[in-house]
Design a protein around this motif. Sequence first.
Motif, short mmCIF file in Angstrom:
data_model
loop_
_atom_site.label_atom_id
_atom_site.label_comp_id
_atom_site.label_asym_id
_atom_site.label_seq_id
_atom_site.Cartn_x
_atom_site.Cartn_y
_atom_site.Cartn_z
N ASP A 27 55.86 -27.27 20.72
CA ASP A 27 55.08 -28.48 20.90
C ASP A 27 55.68 -29.44 21.93
OD1 ASP A 27 52.61 -29.07 19.41
OD2 ASP A 27 53.54 -31.07 19.34
N GLU A 28 56.98 -29.62 21.86
CA GLU A 28 57.56 -30.63 22.75
C GLU A 28 57.54 -30.20 24.21
OE1 GLU A 28 61.90 -31.04 22.79
OE2 GLU A 28 61.91 -29.80 20.97
N TYR A 29 57.39 -28.90 24.46
CA TYR A 29 57.31 -28.45 25.85
C TYR A 29 55.87 -28.33 26.33
CZ TYR A 29 61.94 -26.95 24.35
OH TYR A 29 63.19 -26.92 23.81
N THR A 30 54.97 -27.99 25.41
CA THR A 30 53.60 -27.67 25.84
C THR A 30 52.59 -28.76 25.49
OG1 THR A 30 53.07 -26.59 23.75
CG2 THR A 30 54.00 -25.20 25.49
N GLY A 31 53.00 -29.72 24.67
CA GLY A 31 52.05 -30.77 24.31
C GLY A 31 51.04 -30.34 23.26
N GLY A 32 51.22 -29.17 22.67
CA GLY A 32 50.36 -28.73 21.58
C GLY A 32 48.89 -28.69 21.95
N ALA A 33 48.06 -29.12 20.98
CA ALA A 33 46.62 -28.98 21.17
C ALA A 33 46.09 -29.87 22.28
CB ALA A 33 45.90 -29.29 19.85
N SER A 34 46.78 -31.00 22.52
CA SER A 34 46.22 -31.91 23.52
C SER A 34 46.59 -31.51 24.94
CB SER A 34 46.67 -33.34 23.23
OG SER A 34 48.06 -33.35 22.99
N GLY A 35 47.49 -30.58 25.08
CA GLY A 35 47.78 -30.05 26.41
C GLY A 35 48.93 -30.76 27.10
N LYS A 36 49.32 -30.23 28.23
CA LYS A 36 50.46 -30.76 28.98
C LYS A 36 49.95 -31.50 30.21
CE LYS A 36 54.98 -30.57 30.01
NZ LYS A 36 55.96 -31.10 29.04
N THR A 37 50.23 -32.79 30.26
CA THR A 37 49.79 -33.52 31.45
C THR A 37 50.93 -33.62 32.44
OG1 THR A 37 50.26 -35.48 30.18
CG2 THR A 37 47.94 -34.94 30.54
N VAL A 38 50.58 -33.69 33.70
CA VAL A 38 51.59 -33.77 34.74
C VAL A 38 50.96 -34.54 35.90
CG1 VAL A 38 50.89 -31.50 35.62
CG2 VAL A 38 53.09 -32.42 36.28
N SER A 39 51.76 -35.41 36.51
CA SER A 39 51.17 -36.14 37.64
C SER A 39 51.47 -35.40 38.93
CB SER A 39 51.75 -37.55 37.70
OG SER A 39 53.09 -37.46 38.15
N SER A 40 50.57 -35.56 39.85
CA SER A 40 50.72 -34.83 41.09
C SER A 40 51.66 -35.58 42.03
CB SER A 40 49.36 -34.67 41.76
OG SER A 40 49.55 -34.36 43.10
N ASP A 41 52.58 -34.87 42.65
CA ASP A 41 53.43 -35.53 43.64
C ASP A 41 53.12 -34.97 45.03
OD1 ASP A 41 54.44 -33.03 43.48
OD2 ASP A 41 56.55 -33.65 43.48
#
Lengths: 422, 297, 259
Positions: free
Chosen positions: A156-170
């Motif tokens: 969960d702490e790596y993938t964000g679980g059900a809500s997904g993994k957010t990442v900002s674009s650089d």
Amino acid sequence: MSARFIWSANSREARTYKIVGWTLFVIALVLFTFAYADTAQIEIFGNGYALSLPRASKAIAFMIAILGLQVVVGYTGQLVLGQSFFFGTGAYLGAYMVADHNWPWVLSLLVVVPVCFIIGAIFGLPALRIKGLYLALVTLGLAATFPSIVQLDALDEYTGGASGKTVSSDLVPPSWLPLDGISSIFQNIPFFGQYFGEGDLSSSESERIWKFFLFTVLLAICIWLVSNLIKSRSGRALRAIRDNETSAAVSGVNLAKDKTLSFGLASALGGVGGVVYVAELGIASPLDFTQLLAINFIVGLVVGGVGTLSGAVVGGIVIAFIPDWSASTESFPGIPERWLQGPTGVFILGALLILLTFVLPGGVVAGMRRIKGRILQIVPQPPKGARVPTPPDGADAELRHEADEITAGVAANDPLTDEPKD
Amino acid sequence: MDLFLARLFDGLSNGSTYALIALALVIIYKATTLINFAQGEMAMFGAFVVLVLATEQGLPIWVAVILGMVFSAVAAAGIERVLIRPFDPYDHLPLVIVTLGLFLSITALAGIIWRFDPRAFPRMYPAGTALTIGNATLTWYTVGVVATVLIVAGLVTLLLNTTKIGLAFRAVSSNIESSELAGIRVGPTLQFGWALAAAVGTLGACVFVADPIRQLEPSVMVRVLIFAASAAAIGGLDSLWGAVIGGLVIGMVQSIIVPYVGFIPNEMSLATAVIVLMLVLLFRPSGLFGTARVERV
Amino acid sequence: MSESANDIGSDAVATDSPRAKTIGDTLLDVKDLHGGYGPIRVLHGLDFHVAEGEVVVILGANGAGKTTTLRALSGKLDATGSVMFGDEDLISKKTADIVRMGVAHVPQGRGTLPELSVEDNLHVGAYIRKDKEVRADIDRWYDVYPVLKERRHQRAGSLSGGEQQMLAVARALMSRPKLLLLDEPSLGLAPLIVQDLFERFRRINQETGTTMLVVEQNAQLALSIADRGYVIESGTISIQGNAHELMHDDAIRKAYLGV
Ligand SMILES: Nc1ncnc2c1ncn2[C@@H]1O[C@H](COP(=O)(O)OP(=O)(O)O)[C@@H](O)[C@H]1O
Ligand SMILES: [Mg+2]
């Protein structure tokens, strides 16, 4: 041989044709990039169809994944249906490296590619024994498990679980790049300038352009790598495995090594596609990477054309745009609106898959080539030219024949189709 | 102990559904060595037809189920004739592609017609508890489901072993060329297989969603297909009773072993099924009950 | 041909003296038969005929086109020319219909249904029949060839090669055919077993009058039970004659008898 024009591959006409063709293609691409940096819409029957760069970037992600399928399904003949697994792995791993470790996107590929290659190769090991439909079944099962794997509590702490993994674009364009300047040049073209908006590009527009440019380059590199592999000795070994595994083994192909290579490479390409996907979208959510995506990749593979590199490009466009455009179709003459509110895109993809298997088994690319063959044929040079692949020492006549066919295929291509020769 | 029993009962009811879909897969696989990837979706569609017949037309549930099975059989016969028969039965790639196309089209069609809101399915078995041991309850649903599977597997066996079309079906499964030379019309025989499989599959989907804890919606069978395929593989893919046992085994593994073995979290039951499938194919490709037929490459 | 399989009694097999046999009208008349596999053309205009009650053998080296010829007769191949069977042309008829007209074909490699029991194999042979005598015919075969009776519930795949060949022939005859096509029945069998097999073929022909067209590489044995013979080379008939002549033909002796 009934084409209107028949040119030899080394003739001046053929070379001019090639150079002009590619140049026009690149110009069209650049024009497209600047014209659609802003979300643009085409209106048909009162429906707005988006032709924006983000969608095109998504299509590129799919193209790279389908390119991987071309290697393992198209060229090696292994029924692998689970590409969404590696697409998802690439997306999550890329997002993780960028979001949690502040790596730049490009460097995240240095992790994603080897990891996906290794996982793919490991899954390729059973494929040495599991064949045909069984392999299709196992790999489809694998694809089905992906959403539950990334939703594991432990991850969960790596993938964000059900809500997904957010990442900002650089992916901000470098300051030395005169995007605004280019844009204003286009804007000043008489008559057509209106299609390129007005004034300077907004920051999100220039970012979109930059991303699309990077993704296109990445796609070109992948196509170049795969086309070289296909033409190499290993590529011939893969095709030999596809055509007849037993006789390939007899004529000295190392089945274990070459199959594993094929699986690894296909999975690595799936991973690269996933990175592009998440870099564009900014989020990886578990339900984006289901069996449905795995089957969509097969749709792209088949509709584009199994065993052609340009088929991957066509296929990516098909599976990126058809579902979106169907969803945007809210009214259409002769079709009840109630129906249009359902998953018509999925239906169209499924029907397309069946239809093409019947009427055009070689996919759209085969159809385009057939049409082109009526107009123009470029015949290969006799093997004096250095580029004719020489068959391996132990290869039998059949392989040699095939090598010739490939040469013919390469030479006969136009800029938009297969295995760019240079 | 109670917990174990409770989970055993759970496993029986899940496993029975897997067994029915696995039976359907096996029927088609026996005939043509093809895996119909759309089997689960065809079954789901049939279950919707049953639901409409029962709730909108007000038919008694079992009448609706039988009519739904007939509908599925006819539809599958049509699909076989139009989409499957034109292809060489041993050239797998186009056939797999067509069944994947069916998978997408049928799911989408169900979504277009019935939307994605889950719907309650009528009860097929009496409510309530048949047996209580400590805290473990055996519901009539579980009893009914297991009985249904056993009866269906028995009827299918009887059909294949005692009727003329059954003989033709077994002959074609064994050797298409010789069957043809004996005057058997291969196309209609395989069509019979598709129809039979679709009918059995539809019953499987109905039984699955008739569980009071479940509802019917277009994607309900997507995961079930993977479980069922593992079940069929355990049975060797070409053994009817092997598929039944395989289904029950997968059901048990899912509900007993997964929660007991702490390190396999619950949502991993699907992965467990895939791993079982992979292990069986790797180390016992002909399954536990299948005839040792080598996969045609 | 109502008498076909009916007459095979155990006594018939036990007796050694051949009955005088009657050769009737032409049953199968093949003219200018062409055929092949897609672009690969194999048969280049064959002409031959088989009369009612005859045993005719087609000899030829490996790859000469013998199997292809039989497949063309059974409708398993796109062929052109004329294949008159009685009054009807078999060309472009479907296999299932050709079988119903009375042509039974034992394919090369026997074509057993290995997963089915011996008895079910025989039932498959009678698939096209609607009369009530199937059971009686099966029992008659059990008398003629008791091994089949002993193994009736075993999988056919578990029989030995010779037993499987005999089962394949019995299965084909269960359809009560007018014409039996046999594709290299001796293939892969030990010499003694082959001899026994051909002896049985001879008796079946004599007892039941079943017309037979046998394709063989084993010229000696095949000619010994045949009335007439043809030699096929690269898809055309090169030599023909009655069995006795052929057995003494120098070219044949050289090519096929290893003399
Ligand atoms: N399925 C096939 N596809 C293509 N060519 C075939 C096929 N079967 C046989 N052939 C070719 O046809 C020719 C005749 O074969 P066949 O009739 O089997 O010969 P025979 O039975 O006399 O040994 C051979 O050259 C063989 O290679
Ligand atoms: Mg032959």
